[in-house]
Scaffold this motif. Structure first.
Motif, PDB file in Angstrom:
ATOM      1  N   GLN A 170       0.840  -1.207   0.000  1.00  0.00           N
ATOM      2  CA  GLN A 170       0.000   0.000   0.000  1.00  0.00           C
ATOM      3  C   GLN A 170       0.876   1.259   0.000  1.00  0.00           C
ATOM      4  O   GLN A 170       0.385   2.349   0.243  1.00  0.00           O
ATOM      5  CB  GLN A 170      -0.896   0.036   1.239  1.00  0.00           C
ATOM      6  N   THR A 194      -7.529  -0.218   6.764  1.00  0.00           N
ATOM      7  CA  THR A 194      -7.564  -0.809   5.421  1.00  0.00           C
ATOM      8  C   THR A 194      -8.989  -1.174   5.025  1.00  0.00           C
ATOM      9  O   THR A 194      -9.424  -0.912   3.886  1.00  0.00           O
ATOM     10  CB  THR A 194      -6.655  -2.042   5.359  1.00  0.00           C
ATOM     11  N   ALA A 220      -6.246   3.330  -0.351  1.00  0.00           N
ATOM     12  CA  ALA A 220      -6.859   2.466  -1.359  1.00  0.00           C
ATOM     13  C   ALA A 220      -7.332   3.323  -2.521  1.00  0.00           C
ATOM     14  O   ALA A 220      -7.693   4.489  -2.336  1.00  0.00           O
ATOM     15  CB  ALA A 220      -8.033   1.684  -0.763  1.00  0.00           C
TER      16      ALA A 220
END
Length: 242
Positions: free
Chosen positions: A39, A200, A144
């Motif tokens: 990420q 997340t 994200a």
């Protein structure tokens, strides 16, 4: 790579949680920013022009491009990584740990992945060890994007695509006492793990993947095995004079 990542970030519609993320963060500087491996590609864009920042990147040849791209984006690199057993020193983990603590003492923010080396999404003890010896807070963060490709790598890296939505979600933060023993370090490690899992899941939900968010939430309900800390990127306790 740096130019491509700039394109990706500039074409995202970004939402942040909490909405006053920078206001809260600026009151805690310098800090330790941590995130899951895979990420990490867009994290340089969280740094504002008035922030000083360094990121820990491994010495492996594969990581050279990450180091070059980070520096092209204005983030200095500290080369070294966690490892198990005697490999910790040969991979530069000990010196990198000392260097990260020194940078924090000089007022520079530092960033690093939380994962146990080569074990995706299990937090190791490296980040909490740095927090203990620096006295600075850890802030877990997840990023994200709605348009991405998942790489076939051990960390399932997200290759972000332009012209989508991005979500940046930060945890509440973790502090580690200077006199923390093994039990306190393990508790802090588990809290970093929990906050990264929650962040997340929320980031995935915000970019329109509720099914993945629910799956991550279910996974987070199962506590990570205690053995993860023992096999993690644990740094030997550095001397306060060192």
């Amino acid at each position: 790579m740096a130019s491509y990542l700039r394109l990706v970030w500039r074409t995202q519609r970004v939402v942040m949680e909490p909405a006053n993320l920078y206001e809260l963060a600026d009151a805690q500087l310098p800090m330790i920013l941590t995130f899951w491996h895979g990420q990490h590609f867009l994290t340089p864009f969280l740094v504002r022009p008035y922030h000083r920042a360094k990121v820990m990147i491994s010495r492996s040849a594969d990581a050279d491009v990450n180091a070059i791209a980070a520096e092209a984006l204005g983030i200095g690199a500290v080369r070294g990584s966690g490892a198990q057993g005697r490999d910790f020193r040969t991979k530069g983990g000990f010196n990198a740990t000392l260097e990260m603590i020194r940078h924090l003492g000089e007022g520079t923010n530092v960033a690093m992945t939380a994962d146990v080396p080569k074990i995706s999404r299990i937090a190791g003890l490296g980040v909490v060890t740095i927090a203990k010896h620096s006295g600075r807070p850890i802030y877990p963060v997840a990023i994200a994007t709605s348009r991405r490709i998942i790489a076939r790598s051990w960390d399932k890296s997200a290759i972000h695509l332009p012209f989508g939505r991005a979500a940046v979600v930060a945890g509440d933060g973790v502090r580690v006492a200077a006199d923390a023993g093994p039990e306190e370090l393990e508790a802090a490690r588990r809290e970093v793990q929990r906050q990264l899992e929650v962040a997340t899941a929320r980031a995935e939900e915000l970019v329109g993947r509720p099914e993945e968010a629910r799956a991550l939430a279910r996974k987070g309900a199962v506590e990570a095995p205690a053995t993860a800390a023992r096999t993690g990127d644990t740094a030997p306790a550095p001397s306060r004079n060192g």
